[in-house]
Design an enzyme around this catalytic site. Sequence first.
Site, PDB file in Angstrom:
ATOM      1  N   GLU A  49     -77.301 -25.103 -19.317  1.00 23.35           N
ATOM      2  CA  GLU A  49     -76.021 -25.312 -18.649  1.00 23.35           C
ATOM      3  C   GLU A  49     -75.058 -24.233 -19.130  1.00 23.35           C
ATOM      4  O   GLU A  49     -74.786 -24.133 -20.328  1.00 23.35           O
ATOM      5  CB  GLU A  49     -75.403 -26.663 -19.015  1.00 23.35           C
ATOM      6  CG  GLU A  49     -76.085 -27.880 -18.466  1.00 23.35           C
ATOM      7  CD  GLU A  49     -75.357 -29.137 -18.932  1.00 23.35           C
ATOM      8  OE1 GLU A  49     -74.154 -29.049 -19.282  1.00 23.35           O
ATOM      9  OE2 GLU A  49     -75.984 -30.193 -18.970  1.00 23.35           O
ATOM     10  N   ASP A  60     -63.502 -32.128 -22.430  1.00 22.55           N
ATOM     11  CA  ASP A  60     -64.276 -31.533 -23.512  1.00 22.55           C
ATOM     12  C   ASP A  60     -63.671 -31.880 -24.855  1.00 22.55           C
ATOM     13  O   ASP A  60     -62.443 -31.972 -25.010  1.00 22.55           O
ATOM     14  CB  ASP A  60     -64.333 -30.012 -23.353  1.00 22.55           C
ATOM     15  CG  ASP A  60     -65.160 -29.591 -22.152  1.00 22.55           C
ATOM     16  OD1 ASP A  60     -66.243 -30.169 -21.980  1.00 22.55           O
ATOM     17  OD2 ASP A  60     -64.731 -28.705 -21.408  1.00 22.55           O
TER      18      ASP A  60
END
Length: 262
Positions: A49, A60
């Site tokens: 990814e 995040d």
Amino acid sequence: MSALEDRIDEIRAQGRAALIGYLPVGYPDVDTSIAAVVAMVEAGVDIVEVGPPYSDPMMDGPVIQHAAATALERGVRVDDTFRAVRAAADAGAQALVMSYCNLMLSRGYDRFAADLRAAGGVGVITPDLTPDTGQEWIDAARAHEVDTIFLAAPSTTRERMHLTVGASRGFVYATSLMGVTGERASVGDAAAQVVAAARDAGAARVCVGLGVSTGAQAAQVATYADGVIVGSAFVKALGDGGDLAALKAKVAELAAGVRGDA
């Protein structure tokens, strides 16, 4: 069947789960991040990814937020994402992008999908886009044979799970919570419940991302998931110094876990 689905099925036929590794392009600099992508594949990552850094990475955790901020300060560009995708594909991995929707939208969904395919990429994970609001992206992705990977969490209702499974190609991304990412001290059973719910809704392939950071955790998740997704642990190993040896050692530990050797 897409190339990503074929790869997951091939790995499953080996009696193990896939190891999926995330890295943000541009950290600690563009060239090192691309070398790190290749190093991950060499050390045992099956699917990569690539994360284009975003100015407001609301989902995040602190490790990836720091990496994204560093990359942006050093002038990373969206085109660098496709350089990293090409490097991952050339190294022998299936290559995905994990991107926030606004970044894709600013480039244009059709162009983003086309550029990804031209670079050898096969799919996009969209953490902040849902199937009911993402039809424009789904249409563009289908036109370019790009897999659309949506997230499911413990809060996902039965109705929405069916919607998510129906819109996803490649795999469904199951997480133990719909919140910020980061390493976890323990795995728990929430993700396993999400995987079971996704399978009940018809998902053929479900991969799990929940902050796995050790071989033992990877081995545990691999007992019920088709893929184990690792991000923060790999970013942390790479560090500001771009320590490829430390990264490869961490990948090897997690690869042993998904193979039952941890």
